[in-house]
Design an enzyme around this catalytic site. Structure first.
Site, PDB file in Angstrom:
ATOM      1  N   ARG A  75     113.966  56.055 -34.102  1.00  0.00           N
ATOM      2  CA  ARG A  75     113.888  55.848 -35.548  1.00  0.00           C
ATOM      3  C   ARG A  75     115.297  55.635 -36.088  1.00  0.00           C
ATOM      4  O   ARG A  75     116.170  56.482 -35.873  1.00  0.00           O
ATOM      5  CB  ARG A  75     113.245  57.068 -36.213  1.00  0.00           C
ATOM      6  CG  ARG A  75     112.686  56.857 -37.607  1.00  0.00           C
ATOM      7  CD  ARG A  75     111.380  56.090 -37.602  1.00  0.00           C
ATOM      8  NE  ARG A  75     110.310  56.751 -36.881  1.00  0.00           N
ATOM      9  CZ  ARG A  75     109.407  57.567 -37.424  1.00  0.00           C
ATOM     10  NH1 ARG A  75     109.449  57.835 -38.694  1.00  0.00           N
ATOM     11  NH2 ARG A  75     108.445  58.073 -36.677  1.00  0.00           N
ATOM     12  N   SER A  88     106.748  54.260 -39.383  1.00  0.00           N
ATOM     13  CA  SER A  88     105.710  55.057 -40.024  1.00  0.00           C
ATOM     14  C   SER A  88     105.871  55.039 -41.547  1.00  0.00           C
ATOM     15  O   SER A  88     105.770  54.002 -42.169  1.00  0.00           O
ATOM     16  CB  SER A  88     105.726  56.481 -39.470  1.00  0.00           C
ATOM     17  OG  SER A  88     104.665  57.238 -39.978  1.00  0.00           O
ATOM     18  N   HIS A  89     106.169  56.211 -42.132  1.00  0.00           N
ATOM     19  CA  HIS A  89     106.240  56.330 -43.586  1.00  0.00           C
ATOM     20  C   HIS A  89     107.657  56.170 -44.125  1.00  0.00           C
ATOM     21  O   HIS A  89     107.858  56.238 -45.339  1.00  0.00           O
ATOM     22  CB  HIS A  89     105.706  57.696 -44.010  1.00  0.00           C
ATOM     23  CG  HIS A  89     106.507  58.838 -43.443  1.00  0.00           C
ATOM     24  ND1 HIS A  89     106.259  59.343 -42.192  1.00  0.00           N
ATOM     25  CD2 HIS A  89     107.555  59.534 -43.937  1.00  0.00           C
ATOM     26  CE1 HIS A  89     107.119  60.323 -41.942  1.00  0.00           C
ATOM     27  NE2 HIS A  89     107.908  60.458 -42.986  1.00  0.00           N
ATOM     28  N   LYS A 119     107.661  53.639 -31.043  1.00  0.00           N
ATOM     29  CA  LYS A 119     106.879  54.676 -30.389  1.00  0.00           C
ATOM     30  C   LYS A 119     106.473  54.132 -29.026  1.00  0.00           C
ATOM     31  O   LYS A 119     105.846  53.072 -28.933  1.00  0.00           O
ATOM     32  CB  LYS A 119     105.650  55.042 -31.222  1.00  0.00           C
ATOM     33  CG  LYS A 119     105.998  55.702 -32.555  1.00  0.00           C
ATOM     34  CD  LYS A 119     104.758  56.072 -33.351  1.00  0.00           C
ATOM     35  CE  LYS A 119     105.129  56.745 -34.660  1.00  0.00           C
ATOM     36  NZ  LYS A 119     103.936  57.109 -35.468  1.00  0.00           N
ATOM     37  N   ASP A 174      99.124  56.394 -43.772  1.00  0.00           N
ATOM     38  CA  ASP A 174     100.564  56.182 -43.802  1.00  0.00           C
ATOM     39  C   ASP A 174     100.883  54.761 -43.341  1.00  0.00           C
ATOM     40  O   ASP A 174      99.979  53.949 -43.120  1.00  0.00           O
ATOM     41  CB  ASP A 174     101.291  57.243 -42.962  1.00  0.00           C
ATOM     42  CG  ASP A 174     100.953  57.188 -41.488  1.00  0.00           C
ATOM     43  OD1 ASP A 174      99.991  56.494 -41.108  1.00  0.00           O
ATOM     44  OD2 ASP A 174     101.667  57.832 -40.691  1.00  0.00           O
ATOM     45  N   ASP A 234     101.973  53.156 -40.675  1.00  0.00           N
ATOM     46  CA  ASP A 234     101.440  52.580 -39.434  1.00  0.00           C
ATOM     47  C   ASP A 234      99.989  52.978 -39.197  1.00  0.00           C
ATOM     48  O   ASP A 234      99.433  52.689 -38.135  1.00  0.00           O
ATOM     49  CB  ASP A 234     102.302  52.960 -38.238  1.00  0.00           C
ATOM     50  CG  ASP A 234     102.442  54.464 -38.033  1.00  0.00           C
ATOM     51  OD1 ASP A 234     102.277  55.223 -39.003  1.00  0.00           O
ATOM     52  OD2 ASP A 234     102.737  54.886 -36.898  1.00  0.00           O
ATOM     53  N   ASP A 236      98.334  55.592 -38.522  1.00  0.00           N
ATOM     54  CA  ASP A 236      97.835  56.510 -37.503  1.00  0.00           C
ATOM     55  C   ASP A 236      97.467  57.866 -38.097  1.00  0.00           C
ATOM     56  O   ASP A 236      96.831  58.686 -37.443  1.00  0.00           O
ATOM     57  CB  ASP A 236      98.833  56.677 -36.349  1.00  0.00           C
ATOM     58  CG  ASP A 236     100.173  57.243 -36.789  1.00  0.00           C
ATOM     59  OD1 ASP A 236     100.445  57.319 -38.008  1.00  0.00           O
ATOM     60  OD2 ASP A 236     100.979  57.605 -35.901  1.00  0.00           O
ATOM     61  N   ARG A 237      97.857  58.109 -39.362  1.00  0.00           N
ATOM     62  CA  ARG A 237      97.477  59.350 -40.047  1.00  0.00           C
ATOM     63  C   ARG A 237      96.560  59.024 -41.206  1.00  0.00           C
ATOM     64  O   ARG A 237      96.733  58.012 -41.885  1.00  0.00           O
ATOM     65  CB  ARG A 237      98.713  60.087 -40.567  1.00  0.00           C
ATOM     66  CG  ARG A 237      99.558  60.706 -39.486  1.00  0.00           C
ATOM     67  CD  ARG A 237     100.667  61.537 -40.080  1.00  0.00           C
ATOM     68  NE  ARG A 237     101.626  60.729 -40.817  1.00  0.00           N
ATOM     69  CZ  ARG A 237     102.403  61.199 -41.792  1.00  0.00           C
ATOM     70  NH1 ARG A 237     102.298  62.457 -42.179  1.00  0.00           N
ATOM     71  NH2 ARG A 237     103.265  60.410 -42.394  1.00  0.00           N
ATOM     72  N   HIS A 296      97.621  64.177 -38.192  1.00  0.00           N
ATOM     73  CA  HIS A 296      97.444  63.484 -36.924  1.00  0.00           C
ATOM     74  C   HIS A 296      96.237  64.118 -36.228  1.00  0.00           C
ATOM     75  O   HIS A 296      96.164  65.344 -36.099  1.00  0.00           O
ATOM     76  CB  HIS A 296      98.672  63.654 -36.023  1.00  0.00           C
ATOM     77  CG  HIS A 296      99.809  62.759 -36.374  1.00  0.00           C
ATOM     78  ND1 HIS A 296      99.807  61.405 -36.112  1.00  0.00           N
ATOM     79  CD2 HIS A 296     101.005  63.020 -36.958  1.00  0.00           C
ATOM     80  CE1 HIS A 296     100.945  60.865 -36.508  1.00  0.00           C
ATOM     81  NE2 HIS A 296     101.689  61.820 -37.036  1.00  0.00           N
TER      82      HIS A 296
END
Length: 478
Positions: free
Chosen positions: A15, A103-104, A113, A255, A257, A259-260, A346
């Site tokens: 990141r 992500s966020h 990732k 979020d 990407d 995934d959440r 998650h």
């Protein structure tokens, strides 16, 4: 000047800001290192690569791809996808994968990732440290890298969205539920790409009894409406208002990407991710028991105590683990767990390659709500018997000293309390009266201590919260 990769490659992902930290040169080195350290030793022949809607994604993917192919490996590019879409592709193709996303995080960031074949995790203890070390050497001495092969790998582009949508639909059947109206806030992130495919007919699947009200489905990595970070309450305000305005049954927020997944009820009130963990966990436990298997569920150490209480009562074995997706995934595989949940929304599924997917959790919530007549607020209340503080951050000059102050004070005041340091400091008075516990963890990236408190009632939670915060902030306030 060559960047120190330790500044952007942390416990379980990459990141950094673009291009000063994460540049095409860095992405190429990481791609070459990933191929040599992770993909080739496990016998893989190809690496699958995807990216989110950030403007920097395609250029970084191109550079990463060049590093992988220079190491002699093929690349399957799946283009725009959610992180769980990348995990699905890694599982379906049985190939290591790389997802370019921050992500966020704000638009100036991007990240990677990484996973092994079958969406198995790559974290600091499962190959990421070695990837960082080799990538650093490649950056420091490009001429001596030895990555170029006589036969470079090939590149092909594949669209996996329809397969991803069909796979998820096959895991949870919502075709027979009562009609529901659901507001979905994509936050200009990848849910704007995946929700029409999974919950709608965008992937050519049959229509579901869902009336989806879209918010911010336009893909835009500059996040013009709000950050795609539903953990921050201010980023849920538009969703909460829209649920009430449209008289919807529930709201979903993803979020960046996707995934959440965060859930709000028909009043626009947030449903705790711990309550969602219990709700989905009980559904997966029931399925396991019906199949004659003994279910195991993983939960991290700052989920509500309601999670192990309810799941154990239903016949499951629960395993408590530290925070972080690579740690949860490792425990999922080790215990052959049917499900896992985290406080950060998650959710992990054995049927989804032991990986996390917000979309599958959303399907479970829709199914649970639509299979019975009560509103979501009533359903959620069953899984939220205790009072939680939420995560509270404190900026501290010396996190270790602050944590020791708290540990010493509580060891003296409550010698009968359970104390452990699995992940930060956890002090639990759950077997005594009154019931409470707290966890105090340091941030991996900032001078912060993160506090989570839970108790059997509001007064006790407030007292423990305020007492711990007073100790944590003592030096800063002096």
């Amino acid at each position: 000047m060559t960047i120190d990769l330790a500044t952007i490659i942390k416990a379980y992902d990459v990141r950094g800001t673009v291009p000063d930290q994460l540049s095409p040169e860095v992405a190429r080195a990481i791609g070459a290192a990933f191929a040599r350290v992770v993909a080739q030793p496990e016998g893989a022949r190809q690496v699958v690569v995807g990216h989110d809607m950030r403007e920097s994604g395609p250029e970084l993917v191109e550079a990463f791809t060049a590093g992988v192919t220079a190491a002699g490996m093929d690349v399957v590019r799946i283009g725009l996808c959610s992180t769980d879409g990348l995990y699905h592709a890694s599982g379906a193709l049985d190939a290591p994968g790389a997802m370019f996303t921050a992500s966020h995080n704000p638009a100036v960031y991007n990240g990677i990732k990484l996973c092994r074949a079958g969406a198995r995790p790559v974290g600091q203890d499962t190959g990421l440290s070695e990837v960082r070390e080799l990538a650093q050497r490649l950056l420091d001495d490009p001429a001596g890298s030895g990555t170029d092969q006589a036969a470079p790998g090939t590149v092909r582009d594949v669209d996996t969205l329809a397969d991803y949508a069909a796979f998820l639909r096959g895991l949870v059947d919502v075709s027979g539920i009562r009609p529901l109206k659901v507001v979905v806030d994509a936050g200009n992130g990848m849910a704007g790409h995946t929700v029409p495919a999974v919950l709608g007919t965008g992937a050519g699947l049959p229509a579901l009894p869902l009336d989806v009200v879209p918010l911010y489905f336009e893909l835009d990595g500059s996040f013009p409406n709000h950050e795609a970070n539903p953990l921050d309450p201010k980023n849920l305000e538009d969703l909460r208002a829209a649920v009430v305005e449209h008289d919807a049954d529930l709201g979903l927020a993803f979020d960046g990407d996707a995934d959440r997944c965060f859930v709000v009820d028909e009043h626009g009130d947030p449903v705790s991710p711990s309550a969602v963990t219990a709700l989905v966990g009980l559904r997966e436990v029931a399925k396991e028991l019906a199949a004659g298997r003994t279910p195991t569920v993983i939960h991290n150490l700052i989920t509500s105590r309601a999670v192990p209480d309810l799941l154990q009562a239903a016949g499951a074995t629960t395993v408590r683990t530290r925070v972080g997706h690579s740690f949860i995934k490792a425990q999922m595989a080790q215990h052959d767990a049917v499900f896992g949940g985290e406080h950060s929304a998650h959710y992990y599924f054995r049927d989804f390659f032991f990986a996390d997917t917000g979309m599958l959790a959303a399907l479970h919530v829709l199914a649970a709500l639509g299979e019975q007549p009560h509103p979501l607020s009533v359903l959620a209340e069953m899984f939220s018997p205790y009072v939680a503080s939420g995560e509270i951050n404190s900026t501290v000059a010396d996190a270790a000293a602050a944590r020791e102050r708290v540990r010493d004070a509580y060891a003296a005041a409550y010698p009968q309390a359970d104390v452990d340091e699995l992940d930060g400091l956890t002090v639990a008075h759950w077997d005594g009266h009154p019931q409470w516990w707290f966890n105090l963890r340091a941030s991996n990236t900032e001078p912060l201590l993160r506090l989570n408190v839970e108790a059997a009632d509001e007064d006790i939670m407030v007292k423990v919260r305020d007492d711990v915060l007073s100790l944590v902030r003592q030096a800063e306030d002096a």
